[in-house]
Scaffold this motif. Structure first.
Motif, PDB file in Angstrom:
ATOM      1  N   VAL A 121     101.822  54.910  75.266  1.00 52.82           N
ATOM      2  CA  VAL A 121     102.149  56.022  75.676  1.00 52.82           C
ATOM      3  C   VAL A 121     102.980  56.274  74.740  1.00 52.82           C
ATOM      4  CG1 VAL A 121     105.295  55.817  76.999  1.00 52.82           C
ATOM      5  CG2 VAL A 121     103.069  54.129  77.811  1.00 52.82           C
ATOM      6  N   ILE A 122     103.380  56.075  73.668  1.00 50.04           N
ATOM      7  CA  ILE A 122     103.968  56.594  72.346  1.00 50.04           C
ATOM      8  C   ILE A 122     102.968  58.037  72.024  1.00 50.04           C
ATOM      9  CG2 ILE A 122     104.991  56.337  70.086  1.00 50.04           C
ATOM     10  CD1 ILE A 122     105.287  52.907  70.647  1.00 50.04           C
ATOM     11  N   GLY A 123     102.082  57.326  71.437  1.00 48.50           N
ATOM     12  CA  GLY A 123     100.789  58.406  71.296  1.00 48.50           C
ATOM     13  C   GLY A 123     101.039  59.895  72.558  1.00 48.50           C
ATOM     14  N   LEU A 124     101.384  59.214  73.748  1.00 52.12           N
ATOM     15  CA  LEU A 124     100.944  60.475  74.329  1.00 52.12           C
ATOM     16  C   LEU A 124     102.788  61.370  74.272  1.00 52.12           C
ATOM     17  CD1 LEU A 124     100.446  61.631  77.393  1.00 52.12           C
ATOM     18  CD2 LEU A 124     101.407  59.423  78.797  1.00 52.12           C
ATOM     19  N   LEU A 125     103.768  60.368  73.758  1.00 51.14           N
ATOM     20  CA  LEU A 125     104.817  61.086  73.635  1.00 51.14           C
ATOM     21  C   LEU A 125     105.556  62.087  72.822  1.00 51.14           C
ATOM     22  CD1 LEU A 125     107.790  57.839  74.686  1.00 51.14           C
ATOM     23  CD2 LEU A 125     107.945  60.860  75.963  1.00 51.14           C
ATOM     24  N   ARG A 126     104.623  61.426  71.634  1.00 55.22           N
ATOM     25  CA  ARG A 126     104.348  62.030  70.275  1.00 55.22           C
ATOM     26  C   ARG A 126     103.580  63.824  70.347  1.00 55.22           C
ATOM     27  NH1 ARG A 126     106.383  59.494  65.782  1.00 55.22           N
ATOM     28  NH2 ARG A 126     106.180  57.415  65.747  1.00 55.22           N
ATOM     29  N   SER A 127     102.749  63.558  71.529  1.00 52.84           N
ATOM     30  CA  SER A 127     102.112  64.942  71.317  1.00 52.84           C
ATOM     31  C   SER A 127     103.212  66.052  72.367  1.00 52.84           C
ATOM     32  CB  SER A 127     101.173  65.125  71.947  1.00 52.84           C
ATOM     33  OG  SER A 127     100.610  64.620  73.625  1.00 52.84           O
ATOM     34  N   ASP A 128     104.257  65.084  72.994  1.00 52.17           N
ATOM     35  CA  ASP A 128     105.224  66.154  73.911  1.00 52.17           C
ATOM     36  C   ASP A 128     106.227  66.670  73.779  1.00 52.17           C
ATOM     37  OD1 ASP A 128     103.061  67.405  75.404  1.00 52.17           O
ATOM     38  OD2 ASP A 128     103.031  65.794  76.885  1.00 52.17           O
ATOM     39  N   GLY A 181     100.451  51.949  89.384  1.00 50.72           N
ATOM     40  CA  GLY A 181      99.909  53.297  88.850  1.00 50.72           C
ATOM     41  C   GLY A 181     100.785  54.026  88.546  1.00 50.72           C
ATOM     42  N   TRP A 182     101.907  53.617  88.321  1.00 49.52           N
ATOM     43  CA  TRP A 182     102.766  53.813  87.368  1.00 49.52           C
ATOM     44  C   TRP A 182     103.362  53.243  86.561  1.00 49.52           C
ATOM     45  CZ3 TRP A 182     106.111  58.208  89.109  1.00 49.52           C
ATOM     46  CH2 TRP A 182     105.418  59.891  90.051  1.00 49.52           C
ATOM     47  N   HIS A 183     104.411  54.088  85.604  1.00 48.99           N
ATOM     48  CA  HIS A 183     104.625  52.515  84.104  1.00 48.99           C
ATOM     49  C   HIS A 183     105.592  53.561  83.650  1.00 48.99           C
ATOM     50  CE1 HIS A 183     100.122  54.321  84.589  1.00 48.99           C
ATOM     51  NE2 HIS A 183     100.097  53.076  84.711  1.00 48.99           N
ATOM     52  N   TYR A 184     107.418  52.677  83.948  1.00 50.58           N
ATOM     53  CA  TYR A 184     108.203  52.340  82.866  1.00 50.58           C
ATOM     54  C   TYR A 184     108.281  52.172  81.450  1.00 50.58           C
ATOM     55  CZ  TYR A 184     113.398  52.044  82.339  1.00 50.58           C
ATOM     56  OH  TYR A 184     114.412  52.306  82.093  1.00 50.58           O
ATOM     57  N   THR A 185     108.509  53.020  80.569  1.00 46.32           N
ATOM     58  CA  THR A 185     108.728  52.271  79.511  1.00 46.32           C
ATOM     59  C   THR A 185     110.165  52.832  78.957  1.00 46.32           C
ATOM     60  OG1 THR A 185     106.226  52.766  78.885  1.00 46.32           O
ATOM     61  CG2 THR A 185     107.655  52.145  77.272  1.00 46.32           C
ATOM     62  N   VAL A 186     110.807  51.527  78.007  1.00 50.89           N
ATOM     63  CA  VAL A 186     111.372  52.278  77.144  1.00 50.89           C
ATOM     64  C   VAL A 186     111.913  52.052  75.219  1.00 50.89           C
ATOM     65  CG1 VAL A 186     114.494  51.733  77.284  1.00 50.89           C
ATOM     66  CG2 VAL A 186     113.192  50.971  78.886  1.00 50.89           C
ATOM     67  N   LEU A 187     112.151  52.955  74.519  1.00 47.74           N
ATOM     68  CA  LEU A 187     111.532  52.954  73.478  1.00 47.74           C
ATOM     69  C   LEU A 187     113.322  53.419  72.189  1.00 47.74           C
ATOM     70  CD1 LEU A 187     108.898  55.833  74.070  1.00 47.74           C
ATOM     71  CD2 LEU A 187     108.467  53.194  73.521  1.00 47.74           C
ATOM     72  N   ALA A 188     112.604  52.230  71.914  1.00 53.15           N
ATOM     73  CA  ALA A 188     113.700  52.650  70.338  1.00 53.15           C
ATOM     74  C   ALA A 188     113.368  53.704  69.152  1.00 53.15           C
ATOM     75  CB  ALA A 188     114.206  51.760  69.643  1.00 53.15           C
ATOM     76  N   VAL A 189     113.867  54.923  68.761  1.00 55.56           N
ATOM     77  CA  VAL A 189     113.662  55.899  68.385  1.00 55.56           C
ATOM     78  C   VAL A 189     114.427  56.323  66.624  1.00 55.56           C
ATOM     79  CG1 VAL A 189     112.841  58.324  68.503  1.00 55.56           C
ATOM     80  CG2 VAL A 189     113.144  57.215  69.919  1.00 55.56           C
ATOM     81  N   SER A 190     114.484  55.902  66.148  1.00 58.57           N
ATOM     82  CA  SER A 190     114.771  56.020  64.511  1.00 58.57           C
ATOM     83  C   SER A 190     116.153  57.435  65.163  1.00 58.57           C
ATOM     84  CB  SER A 190     114.131  55.836  63.259  1.00 58.57           C
ATOM     85  OG  SER A 190     113.696  56.689  62.649  1.00 58.57           O
ATOM     86  N   GLY A 191     117.318  57.323  64.873  1.00 61.92           N
ATOM     87  CA  GLY A 191     117.928  57.915  64.149  1.00 61.92           C
ATOM     88  C   GLY A 191     118.183  58.539  65.743  1.00 61.92           C
ATOM     89  N   HIS A 192     118.309  57.674  67.052  1.00 60.59           N
ATOM     90  CA  HIS A 192     118.188  58.462  68.142  1.00 60.59           C
ATOM     91  C   HIS A 192     118.589  57.747  69.282  1.00 60.59           C
ATOM     92  CE1 HIS A 192     116.434  62.708  66.992  1.00 60.59           C
ATOM     93  NE2 HIS A 192     116.085  61.987  66.162  1.00 60.59           N
ATOM     94  N   LEU A 207      96.058  59.109  81.067  1.00 61.85           N
ATOM     95  CA  LEU A 207      97.533  59.150  81.121  1.00 61.85           C
ATOM     96  C   LEU A 207      98.561  60.257  81.191  1.00 61.85           C
ATOM     97  CD1 LEU A 207      99.202  55.987  81.347  1.00 61.85           C
ATOM     98  CD2 LEU A 207      99.749  56.465  78.573  1.00 61.85           C
ATOM     99  N   ARG A 208      99.589  60.843  81.809  1.00 64.28           N
ATOM    100  CA  ARG A 208     100.035  61.529  82.122  1.00 64.28           C
ATOM    101  C   ARG A 208     101.400  61.264  81.943  1.00 64.28           C
ATOM    102  NH1 ARG A 208     102.987  65.101  86.468  1.00 64.28           N
ATOM    103  NH2 ARG A 208     102.219  62.887  88.142  1.00 64.28           N
ATOM    104  N   LEU A 209     102.427  61.924  81.560  1.00 57.78           N
ATOM    105  CA  LEU A 209     103.578  62.245  81.485  1.00 57.78           C
ATOM    106  C   LEU A 209     104.368  62.655  82.321  1.00 57.78           C
ATOM    107  CD1 LEU A 209     106.104  60.895  80.508  1.00 57.78           C
ATOM    108  CD2 LEU A 209     105.820  63.221  78.586  1.00 57.78           C
ATOM    109  N   VAL A 210     105.026  61.611  83.620  1.00 52.08           N
ATOM    110  CA  VAL A 210     105.962  62.652  84.865  1.00 52.08           C
ATOM    111  C   VAL A 210     107.790  62.729  84.201  1.00 52.08           C
ATOM    112  CG1 VAL A 210     106.723  61.917  86.943  1.00 52.08           C
ATOM    113  CG2 VAL A 210     104.994  60.472  85.942  1.00 52.08           C
TER     114      VAL A 210
END
Length: 189
Positions: free
Chosen positions: A101-108, A127-138, A152-155
């Motif tokens: 999921v992080i790799g998918l977000l890094r590209s977009d 077949g759906w996924h939910y993720t919460v991420l901590a992002v430094s400085g945000h 994998l496709r980002l919705v």
């Protein structure tokens, strides 16, 4: 000789009783009389269940009370569905992994120089996924994705991921996580 003999009316025999009786017997069958008028319509009452009077009892016998048939009724509330995979989100067990999921977000979405880690999930439902991420400085970032790990496709991703597609198409467990998480409201409110 007169040119024409005097004109005399024809001779009529007197009508006898037998002829009169015969005519009276035949006249009703000839159909010469007008039919009687139709009676006015009678309003119909709605049908009611027939209840008969209790049978007569002999002295010393208890009275008999008639019983009416019992008509089954439908329950007023529909039965509740049992929970399925679509209503409960579970840990994805690496399919997809947090790194996918992080790799998918890094590209977009994310720039390559920030540090990111998953704080919750990925959680999966149908077949759906939910993720919460901590992002430094945000602020924390939520992500909704779908599909198999190799496709994998980002919705949607952001601080509010309750998008039209999530509301309309996502399984209820993902919709609850994406639309009710962090609102201070109980799920489904």
């Amino acid at each position: 000789m007169p040119p024409y003999p005097a004109h005399r009316p024809p001779y009529h025999r007197p009508v006898t009783g037998r002829i009169v009786v015969a005519l009276l017997a035949v006249l009703p069958a000839t159909g010469c009389a007008a039919p009687p008028p139709d009676p006015p319509p009678v309003p119909l009452a709605p049908p009611t269940p027939a209840v008969s009077a209790p049978p007569a009892t002999s002295p010393g016998m208890p009275p008999v009370t008639p019983t009416l048939p019992v008509i089954p009724t439908r329950p007023s509330t529909p039965p509740q569905p049992t929970p399925t995979a679509a209503t409960v989100a579970t840990a994805c067990a690496g399919r997809p992994s947090a790194n996918s999921v992080i790799g998918l977000l890094r590209s977009d979405v994310l720039p390559g120089d920030v540090s990111v880690r998953a704080v919750e999930g990925p959680l999966c439902a149908d077949g759906w996924h939910y993720t919460v991420l901590a992002v430094s400085g945000h602020e924390e970032l939520q992500a909704v994705s779908r599909g198999e790990p190799g496709a994998l496709r980002l919705v949607t991703a952001g601080t509010d991921v309750c998008s039209i597609e999530v509301k309309a198409v996502a399984p209820s467990a993902i919709r609850t996580l994406a639309c009710d998480a962090g609102t201070g409201l109980p799920p489904g409110a």
